[in-house]
Write an enzyme that holds these catalytic residues in place. Sequence first.
Site, PDB file in Angstrom:
ATOM      1  N   PHE A  78     -24.222   2.935 -12.562  1.00  0.00           N
ATOM      2  CA  PHE A  78     -23.781   3.404 -11.244  1.00  0.00           C
ATOM      3  C   PHE A  78     -24.904   4.126 -10.505  1.00  0.00           C
ATOM      4  N   GLY A 118      -5.609  11.980  -1.290  1.00  0.00           N
ATOM      5  CA  GLY A 118      -6.932  12.259  -0.733  1.00  0.00           C
ATOM      6  C   GLY A 118      -7.997  12.412  -1.798  1.00  0.00           C
ATOM      7  N   LEU A 119      -8.758  11.347  -1.984  1.00  0.00           N
ATOM      8  CA  LEU A 119      -9.909  11.413  -2.900  1.00  0.00           C
ATOM      9  C   LEU A 119     -11.199  11.147  -2.106  1.00  0.00           C
ATOM     10  N   SER A 169       0.835  -1.213   0.000  1.00  0.00           N
ATOM     11  CA  SER A 169       0.000   0.000   0.000  1.00  0.00           C
ATOM     12  C   SER A 169       0.865   1.256   0.000  1.00  0.00           C
ATOM     13  N   THR A 213     -14.492  -0.547  -5.174  1.00  0.00           N
ATOM     14  CA  THR A 213     -14.954  -1.799  -4.558  1.00  0.00           C
ATOM     15  C   THR A 213     -15.143  -2.871  -5.633  1.00  0.00           C
ATOM     16  N   GLU A 249      -9.487   1.398  -3.726  1.00  0.00           N
ATOM     17  CA  GLU A 249      -9.186   1.510  -5.169  1.00  0.00           C
ATOM     18  C   GLU A 249     -10.380   1.062  -6.014  1.00  0.00           C
ATOM     19  N   ALA A 255      -2.669   2.585  -9.890  1.00  0.00           N
ATOM     20  CA  ALA A 255      -2.630   1.884  -8.596  1.00  0.00           C
ATOM     21  C   ALA A 255      -3.388   0.558  -8.662  1.00  0.00           C
ATOM     22  N   THR A 284      -4.626   6.315   3.374  1.00  0.00           N
ATOM     23  CA  THR A 284      -3.400   5.582   3.721  1.00  0.00           C
ATOM     24  C   THR A 284      -2.260   6.586   3.963  1.00  0.00           C
ATOM     25  N   ARG A 290       1.372 -32.013   8.092  1.00  0.00           N
ATOM     26  CA  ARG A 290       0.380 -32.289   9.138  1.00  0.00           C
ATOM     27  C   ARG A 290      -0.285 -33.649   8.907  1.00  0.00           C
TER      28      ARG A 290
HETATM   29  P1  TGC Z   1     -17.716   9.303 -15.080  1.00  0.00           P
HETATM   30  O1  TGC Z   1     -18.724  10.344 -15.487  1.00  0.00           O
HETATM   31  O2  TGC Z   1     -17.878   7.926 -15.605  1.00  0.00           O
HETATM   32  O3  TGC Z   1     -16.261   9.806 -15.468  1.00  0.00           O
HETATM   33  C1  TGC Z   1     -15.816  11.123 -15.231  1.00  0.00           C
HETATM   34  C2  TGC Z   1     -14.661  11.391 -16.187  1.00  0.00           C
HETATM   35  O4  TGC Z   1     -13.577  10.512 -15.885  1.00  0.00           O
HETATM   36  C3  TGC Z   1     -13.303   9.652 -17.017  1.00  0.00           C
HETATM   37  N1  TGC Z   1     -12.980   8.334 -16.448  1.00  0.00           N
HETATM   38  C4  TGC Z   1     -11.744   7.856 -16.397  1.00  0.00           C
HETATM   39  N2  TGC Z   1     -10.594   8.366 -16.867  1.00  0.00           N
HETATM   40  C5  TGC Z   1      -9.488   7.653 -16.661  1.00  0.00           C
HETATM   41  N3  TGC Z   1      -9.498   6.478 -16.020  1.00  0.00           N
HETATM   42  C6  TGC Z   1     -10.621   5.933 -15.527  1.00  0.00           C
HETATM   43  N4  TGC Z   1     -10.585   4.779 -14.858  1.00  0.00           N
HETATM   44  C7  TGC Z   1     -11.827   6.630 -15.719  1.00  0.00           C
HETATM   45  N5  TGC Z   1     -13.119   6.417 -15.367  1.00  0.00           N
HETATM   46  C8  TGC Z   1     -13.818   7.464 -15.836  1.00  0.00           C
HETATM   47  C9  TGC Z   1     -14.566   9.670 -17.839  1.00  0.00           C
HETATM   48  O5  TGC Z   1     -14.298   9.361 -19.181  1.00  0.00           O
HETATM   49  C10 TGC Z   1     -15.004  11.105 -17.648  1.00  0.00           C
HETATM   50  O6  TGC Z   1     -14.148  11.927 -18.446  1.00  0.00           O
HETATM   51  P2  TGC Z   1     -14.695  13.289 -19.112  1.00  0.00           P
HETATM   52  O7  TGC Z   1     -13.555  13.782 -19.919  1.00  0.00           O
HETATM   53  O8  TGC Z   1     -15.897  12.891 -19.905  1.00  0.00           O
HETATM   54  O9  TGC Z   1     -15.055  14.190 -17.968  1.00  0.00           O
HETATM   55  O10 TGC Z   1     -17.642   9.330 -13.511  1.00  0.00           O
HETATM   56  P3  TGC Z   1     -18.683   8.856 -12.414  1.00  0.00           P
HETATM   57  O11 TGC Z   1     -18.816  10.001 -11.457  1.00  0.00           O
HETATM   58  O12 TGC Z   1     -19.926   8.318 -13.063  1.00  0.00           O
HETATM   59  O13 TGC Z   1     -17.886   7.681 -11.657  1.00  0.00           O
HETATM   60  C11 TGC Z   1     -17.471   6.542 -12.321  1.00  0.00           C
HETATM   61  C12 TGC Z   1     -16.842   5.523 -11.330  1.00  0.00           C
HETATM   62  C13 TGC Z   1     -17.882   5.041 -10.350  1.00  0.00           C
HETATM   63  C14 TGC Z   1     -16.371   4.345 -12.163  1.00  0.00           C
HETATM   64  C15 TGC Z   1     -15.639   6.108 -10.611  1.00  0.00           C
HETATM   65  O14 TGC Z   1     -15.906   7.276  -9.996  1.00  0.00           O
HETATM   66  C16 TGC Z   1     -14.940   5.163  -9.678  1.00  0.00           C
HETATM   67  O15 TGC Z   1     -14.021   4.503 -10.110  1.00  0.00           O
HETATM   68  N6  TGC Z   1     -15.315   5.064  -8.342  1.00  0.00           N
HETATM   69  C17 TGC Z   1     -14.532   4.318  -7.354  1.00  0.00           C
HETATM   70  C18 TGC Z   1     -13.750   5.278  -6.502  1.00  0.00           C
HETATM   71  C19 TGC Z   1     -12.407   4.739  -6.126  1.00  0.00           C
HETATM   72  O16 TGC Z   1     -11.870   3.836  -6.713  1.00  0.00           O
HETATM   73  N7  TGC Z   1     -11.815   5.354  -5.120  1.00  0.00           N
HETATM   74  C20 TGC Z   1     -10.489   4.992  -4.717  1.00  0.00           C
HETATM   75  C21 TGC Z   1      -9.928   6.028  -3.766  1.00  0.00           C
HETATM   76  S1  TGC Z   1      -8.176   5.929  -3.603  1.00  0.00           S
HETATM   77  C22 TGC Z   1      -7.875   4.541  -2.729  1.00  0.00           C
HETATM   78  O17 TGC Z   1      -8.715   3.766  -2.445  1.00  0.00           O
HETATM   79  C23 TGC Z   1      -6.469   4.347  -2.354  1.00  0.00           C
HETATM   80  S2  TGC Z   1      -6.146   2.933  -1.458  1.00  0.00           S
HETATM   81  C24 TGC Z   1      -4.479   3.105  -1.410  1.00  0.00           C
HETATM   82  C25 TGC Z   1      -3.721   1.966  -0.869  1.00  0.00           C
HETATM   83  O18 TGC Z   1      -3.481   1.957   0.348  1.00  0.00           O
HETATM   84  O19 TGC Z   1      -3.229   1.135  -1.675  1.00  0.00           O
HETATM   85  P1  FAD Z   2     -19.360   3.165  -0.320  1.00  0.00           P
HETATM   86  O1  FAD Z   2     -19.074   3.890  -1.571  1.00  0.00           O
HETATM   87  O2  FAD Z   2     -20.259   3.809   0.678  1.00  0.00           O
HETATM   88  O3  FAD Z   2     -19.923   1.727  -0.689  1.00  0.00           O
HETATM   89  C1  FAD Z   2     -20.576   0.894   0.280  1.00  0.00           C
HETATM   90  C2  FAD Z   2     -21.092  -0.346  -0.453  1.00  0.00           C
HETATM   91  O4  FAD Z   2     -22.035   0.060  -1.459  1.00  0.00           O
HETATM   92  C3  FAD Z   2     -19.984  -1.102  -1.185  1.00  0.00           C
HETATM   93  O5  FAD Z   2     -20.238  -2.482  -1.097  1.00  0.00           O
HETATM   94  C4  FAD Z   2     -20.145  -0.648  -2.628  1.00  0.00           C
HETATM   95  O6  FAD Z   2     -19.683  -1.611  -3.561  1.00  0.00           O
HETATM   96  C5  FAD Z   2     -21.635  -0.453  -2.715  1.00  0.00           C
HETATM   97  N1  FAD Z   2     -21.975   0.522  -3.766  1.00  0.00           N
HETATM   98  C6  FAD Z   2     -21.638   1.844  -3.833  1.00  0.00           C
HETATM   99  N2  FAD Z   2     -22.117   2.378  -4.962  1.00  0.00           N
HETATM  100  C7  FAD Z   2     -22.762   1.400  -5.628  1.00  0.00           C
HETATM  101  C8  FAD Z   2     -23.431   1.324  -6.872  1.00  0.00           C
HETATM  102  N3  FAD Z   2     -23.539   2.378  -7.679  1.00  0.00           N
HETATM  103  N4  FAD Z   2     -23.959   0.139  -7.242  1.00  0.00           N
HETATM  104  C9  FAD Z   2     -23.853  -0.961  -6.453  1.00  0.00           C
HETATM  105  N5  FAD Z   2     -23.219  -0.958  -5.258  1.00  0.00           N
HETATM  106  C10 FAD Z   2     -22.671   0.212  -4.867  1.00  0.00           C
HETATM  107  N6  FAD Z   2      -9.253   6.486  -0.288  1.00  0.00           N
HETATM  108  C11 FAD Z   2      -8.414   7.477  -0.705  1.00  0.00           C
HETATM  109  O7  FAD Z   2      -8.840   8.437  -1.346  1.00  0.00           O
HETATM  110  N7  FAD Z   2      -7.083   7.413  -0.409  1.00  0.00           N
HETATM  111  C12 FAD Z   2      -6.535   6.401   0.293  1.00  0.00           C
HETATM  112  O8  FAD Z   2      -5.317   6.374   0.536  1.00  0.00           O
HETATM  113  C13 FAD Z   2      -7.391   5.360   0.753  1.00  0.00           C
HETATM  114  N8  FAD Z   2      -6.887   4.361   1.535  1.00  0.00           N
HETATM  115  C14 FAD Z   2      -7.744   3.437   2.076  1.00  0.00           C
HETATM  116  C15 FAD Z   2      -7.260   2.523   3.018  1.00  0.00           C
HETATM  117  C16 FAD Z   2      -8.122   1.616   3.611  1.00  0.00           C
HETATM  118  C17 FAD Z   2      -7.601   0.667   4.649  1.00  0.00           C
HETATM  119  C18 FAD Z   2      -9.494   1.592   3.244  1.00  0.00           C
HETATM  120  C19 FAD Z   2     -10.432   0.579   3.852  1.00  0.00           C
HETATM  121  C20 FAD Z   2      -9.980   2.506   2.338  1.00  0.00           C
HETATM  122  C21 FAD Z   2      -9.124   3.449   1.755  1.00  0.00           C
HETATM  123  N9  FAD Z   2      -9.615   4.446   0.891  1.00  0.00           N
HETATM  124  C22 FAD Z   2      -8.775   5.443   0.435  1.00  0.00           C
HETATM  125  C23 FAD Z   2     -11.042   4.571   0.639  1.00  0.00           C
HETATM  126  C24 FAD Z   2     -11.593   3.590  -0.387  1.00  0.00           C
HETATM  127  O9  FAD Z   2     -11.210   3.940  -1.673  1.00  0.00           O
HETATM  128  C25 FAD Z   2     -13.115   3.581  -0.231  1.00  0.00           C
HETATM  129  O10 FAD Z   2     -13.398   2.920   0.985  1.00  0.00           O
HETATM  130  C26 FAD Z   2     -13.812   2.896  -1.391  1.00  0.00           C
HETATM  131  O11 FAD Z   2     -13.686   3.638  -2.574  1.00  0.00           O
HETATM  132  C27 FAD Z   2     -15.306   2.665  -1.103  1.00  0.00           C
HETATM  133  O12 FAD Z   2     -15.920   3.800  -0.567  1.00  0.00           O
HETATM  134  P2  FAD Z   2     -16.790   3.688   0.780  1.00  0.00           P
HETATM  135  O13 FAD Z   2     -15.997   2.970   1.787  1.00  0.00           O
HETATM  136  O14 FAD Z   2     -17.278   5.054   1.097  1.00  0.00           O
HETATM  137  O15 FAD Z   2     -17.998   2.751   0.416  1.00  0.00           O
END
Ligand code: TGC
Ligand code: FAD
Length: 388
Positions: A387, A133-134, A94, A369, A367, A246, A167, A272
Site C-alpha cells: 500500500f 463517516g470514515l 447503498s 477501490t 468500500e 458491507a 452516503t 430487435r
Molecule cells: P493496516 O495496518 O493493514 O491495518 C490496521 C489494523 O486493522 C486490521 N485490519 C482489518 N481488520 C478487520 N478487517 C479488515 N478488512 C482489516 N484490514 C486490516 C489490521 O490487522 C490492523 O489491526 P491491528 O490490530 O494490528 O491494529 O491498515 P492500513 O492503514 O495499512 O490500511 C490497509 C487498507 C488499505 C487495506 C485499508 O485501510 C483499506 O481497506 N482501505 C480502503 C478504505 C475503504 O474501504 N474505505 C471505505 C469507506 S466506507 C464506504 O465507502 C461506504 S460506501 C457505502 C455505500 O453507499 O454502500
Molecule cells: P483515493 O484514495 O484518493 O484514490 C484515488 C486513486 O488512487 C484510486 O484509483 C485508488 O485505487 C488509487 N490508489 C490509492 N492508494 C493506492 C495505493 N496504495 N496503490 C495503488 N493505487 C492507489 N466513504 C465513507 O466513509 N462513507 C460513505 O458512506 C461513503 N459513501 C460513498 C458514496 C459514493 C457515491 C462514493 C463515490 C464514495 C463514498 N465513500 C464513502 C468514499 C469511498 O469509500 C472512497 O471514495 C474510496 O475509499 C476511495 O477514496 P478516494 O475517493 O479518496 O480515492
Amino acid sequence: MYNPPDYYQVDELLTDEHKIIRSAVRDWVERAVKPIIDDYAQKHEYPTHLIKEMGEIGAFGPFIPEKYGGSGLDQIAYGLIMTELERGDSAIRSTASVQTSLVMYPIYAFGSEEQKMKYLPRLASGEWVGAYGLTEPNHGSDPGSMLTHFEDKGDHYLLNGSKMWITNASICDVAMVWAKDEEGKVRGLIVERGMEGFSTPETKRKWSLRASVTGELIFDNVRVPKENLLPNIKGLKGPLMCLNSARYGIAWGVLGAAMECYDTAVRYALERKQFHKPIASFQLQQKKLAEMLTEITKGQLLAWRVGMLKNEDRATPAQISMAKRNNVEMALKIARESRQVLGAMGITGDFPIMRHMMNLESVITYEGTHDIHLLITGMDITGIPAFE
Ligand code: TGC
Ligand code: FAD
C-alpha cells in the site's frame, strides 16, 4: 416477468426461507422501486419515502438479532436481500448496506447494551437513517491517516474535523463517526443530528448514484456525550470490520445489477431485428450474452461460498475483498456490454442499463477501490503489504 439467470442451479443451495425472503424483496422492488427509480435518478433525487418501506420489508439489519429489531437471519439471506435491492438500483442497496453493515453492525458488535437498545430498533424500522463517516477529503484509501479527532473535556468529548463522500449524510439522523482520540487511536462515536456544530452539506452534480444522497459530515467543536462512544473497540480494525460486512453485501448486491442488465440484453437481442433477423442470431451478440452468463454464474458461486464461510465466522477479509472486487468489475463489464447490445436505445432511461452502469462506477470505488482490493489479495498471497 423477470426470470433471473440460475445456470448452475444455485437455487438448490438455498433454503425455503431464503427463497421466501428473496421473493418478498423482489416483489417489493418490482412494485415500489422499478416504476419510479429512473425518474428519481434523472431528477438527481433520493426517494426518501422508500426508507420506511425498506424497514418494513426487513432490509435493515437482517442478521441483527430480533431482540434489537433485526430479523436474526443468516448471511445468505442478507446477501439475497442485497441482490434484489440492487437489481432495483445501487442507491437502494447503498442505503441498506450503510444502515445494516456500517451503522447497526458496529453498534451491535462494539456498543453498550444501552446504545443497542436506543439505536438499533429505530434504525431497523427506518425511523432513523444512519450514515457512516470514515473517508475524509484528503484520506480515502488511507483512512488510518484521518485527521478528525476528539478531546476529552471531562463530561463530554469535543469533536472536530470533516468527512466526505458520505452516503445519506444530509438525511441522516445518526452518524457513526470514526475519529482519533488524544492518543491517536481510532474510536467510534455516535453523532446525532441536532448536536451543535454538526452540519451535513449535500454533494450535488453527480453522474453516478444519482438517486442516492451523498454529502459531507462537518464537526465544528461538536460536544458529544460520553455515552455516545463505542466502548468495545479501539483502532482502525473497528471501521475495517464494518467494511467486511458491507463489502460482502456488495458482492451479492451487484449480482442484481448484473442480472438486470443481462436479462434486458437477452430480451432485446431476441426482439430487435437487423438484416432481417433478430440480433441474437449473430455470433458477436451471442458471445456477449454467453460471457455475461458465465461471469454471473461465477459471481453467484463466489458470493454463495463466501456467505457460507461467513455464516461459520470463517470468511477472511481477503476472501471478502476478492468477492467484492470480482463481482463489481463483472457487473460493470456486463452493464457496458449490455448497453452495446441495445445500441442507441441503451443510453435512454427506458431501460435500466445506463443507470446501473453509472452507479457501478461508484460501487467500484467505494468500500475500497478496485486497486485496493487487488492489493489486499496481493498481500494475502505474499505477506507483503504494497500500500505504501
Ligand atoms: P493496516 O495496518 O493493514 O491495518 C490496521 C489494523 O486493522 C486490521 N485490519 C482489518 N481488520 C478487520 N478487517 C479488515 N478488512 C482489516 N484490514 C486490516 C489490521 O490487522 C490492523 O489491526 P491491528 O490490530 O494490528 O491494529 O491498515 P492500513 O492503514 O495499512 O490500511 C490497509 C487498507 C488499505 C487495506 C485499508 O485501510 C483499506 O481497506 N482501505 C480502503 C478504505 C475503504 O474501504 N474505505 C471505505 C469507506 S466506507 C464506504 O465507502 C461506504 S460506501 C457505502 C455505500 O453507499 O454502500
Ligand atoms: P483515493 O484514495 O484518493 O484514490 C484515488 C486513486 O488512487 C484510486 O484509483 C485508488 O485505487 C488509487 N490508489 C490509492 N492508494 C493506492 C495505493 N496504495 N496503490 C495503488 N493505487 C492507489 N466513504 C465513507 O466513509 N462513507 C460513505 O458512506 C461513503 N459513501 C460513498 C458514496 C459514493 C457515491 C462514493 C463515490 C464514495 C463514498 N465513500 C464513502 C468514499 C469511498 O469509500 C472512497 O471514495 C474510496 O475509499 C476511495 O477514496 P478516494 O475517493 O479518496 O480515492
